[in-house]
Write an enzyme that holds these catalytic residues in place. Structure first.
Site, mmCIF file in Angstrom:
data_model
loop_
_atom_site.group_PDB
_atom_site.id
_atom_site.type_symbol
_atom_site.label_atom_id
_atom_site.label_comp_id
_atom_site.label_asym_id
_atom_site.label_seq_id
_atom_site.Cartn_x
_atom_site.Cartn_y
_atom_site.Cartn_z
ATOM 1 N N LYS A 126 34.470 80.149 0.150
ATOM 2 C CA LYS A 126 33.646 80.250 1.364
ATOM 3 C C LYS A 126 32.618 81.380 1.238
ATOM 4 C CE LYS A 126 35.450 77.018 4.044
ATOM 5 N NZ LYS A 126 34.687 75.848 4.530
ATOM 6 N N TYR B 55 44.878 82.773 2.784
ATOM 7 C CA TYR B 55 43.654 81.974 2.659
ATOM 8 C C TYR B 55 43.301 81.764 1.186
ATOM 9 C CZ TYR B 55 39.254 80.025 4.432
ATOM 10 O OH TYR B 55 38.211 79.188 4.766
ATOM 11 N N VAL C 55 32.464 62.990 -1.323
ATOM 12 C CA VAL C 55 31.474 63.670 -2.163
ATOM 13 C C VAL C 55 31.913 63.777 -3.607
ATOM 14 C CG1 VAL C 55 30.475 64.966 -0.246
ATOM 15 C CG2 VAL C 55 32.369 65.977 -1.570
ATOM 16 N N ILE D 259 33.254 70.006 5.441
ATOM 17 C CA ILE D 259 34.291 69.516 4.535
ATOM 18 C C ILE D 259 34.702 70.635 3.585
ATOM 19 C CG2 ILE D 259 33.648 67.092 4.661
ATOM 20 C CD1 ILE D 259 32.088 67.404 2.086
ATOM 21 N N ALA E 80 42.651 70.361 8.290
ATOM 22 C CA ALA E 80 42.416 71.199 7.111
ATOM 23 C C ALA E 80 43.234 72.484 7.173
ATOM 24 C CB ALA E 80 40.929 71.519 6.992
#
Length: 265
Positions: free
Chosen positions: A173, A166, A76, A103, A206
């Site tokens: 997110k 994270y 992308v 993704i 990931a």
């Protein structure tokens, strides 16, 4: 298929005739692979993408296993590749019913260095690949969803609560989940439903970039009311259900598939 999923298998063809695009399969441990298998099992035709020639040998056998009629390159970040995928889908199928976006990316130094240390460039890259690319996919998919459809984006609990290590992916997110809500609003009049899917932690490629990930897996397993971790087929079957007519009035939610871990303090 392992034994805990045998009861889900059978002749249920609730997605018969549906056309699905699955983006984000890297190998057989990918969440996207669990979703592709579930869509296929329920009767859908599934188009599959691969990131680049390095990834192709890992993804191509999986595409063959589900008899994917389209196996297409998609990075992308490369201009024109996303548009080329949808052009080929339109040429082959003329329509689309399901899109699954799985993704995400952040440069390692920006992911592991904490949010205060994240560079503007790294933040922008993470946002573009992990969030804005879903919006771009939705814009291209909507004209092909002539009978309505379902869009899925993969999130994580760190979007809503602080999960140590994270880091930058938490805000990214969170933006993805907000984007799902706004897209659900904008596309609802076309019969298109949009879901953020929030699986519990899984051993995917990931996830390998997250510091102390094994400790997170153990802690989640201990905390979850169901007392076990989820796997990629748990996520796949939930998404397959959400794509059927049985869930036709569900849209805009963040759907947790984590054994209930998210409800615990």
């Amino acid at each position: 298929m392992n034994s805990k999923h045998e009861a889900a298998a059978g002749n249920n063809q609730a997605l018969a005739g549906k056309k699905a695009l699955v983006v984000g399969i890297a190998n057989e441990s990918s969440i996207a692979w669990g979703c592709a298998q579930a869509f296929k099992e329920l009767g859908a035709e599934v188009a599959v993408t691969f990131l680049n020639e390095k990834a192709r040998p890992h993804v191509e056998p999986l595409a063959r296993a589900i008899e994917a009629p389209l196996f297409l390159p998609l990075d992308v970040t490369q201009p024109g590749q996303l548009e080329a995928v949808f052009e080929q889908i339109e040429a082959r199928w003329g329509k689309l019913d399901i899109v699954l976006h799985s993704i995400a990316f952040a440069p390692k130094e920006d992911l592991q260095g904490g949010l205060l240390s994240c560079s503007a460039e790294g933040f922008g890259k993470a946002m573009d690949v992990s969030c804005h690319s879903f919006i771009r996919m939705a814009k291209l998919a909507a004209p092909l969803m002539t009978d309505g459809g379902t869009l899925f984006a993969m999130s994580y609990h760190g979007a809503n609560k602080v999960v140590p290590n994270y880091n930058v992916m938490g805000p990214v997110k969170a933006a993805l989940e907000a984007s799902c809500r706004y897209l659900a609003f904008e596309l609802g009049h076309q019969g298109i439903r949009v879901h953020a899917i929030s699986p519990g932690p899984l051993k995917t490629r990931a996830a390998s970039g997250i510091k102390d990930f094994e400790a997170l897996l153990h802690e989640t397993e201990q905390r979850a009311p169901l007392g076990e971790l989820v796997d990629i087929l748990d996520v796949g079957y939930a998404c397959a259900y959400m794509a059927t007519r049985y869930a036709r009035h569900i849209s805009g939610n963040t759907v947790y598939i984590d054994g209930g871990a998210n409800i615990m303090a």
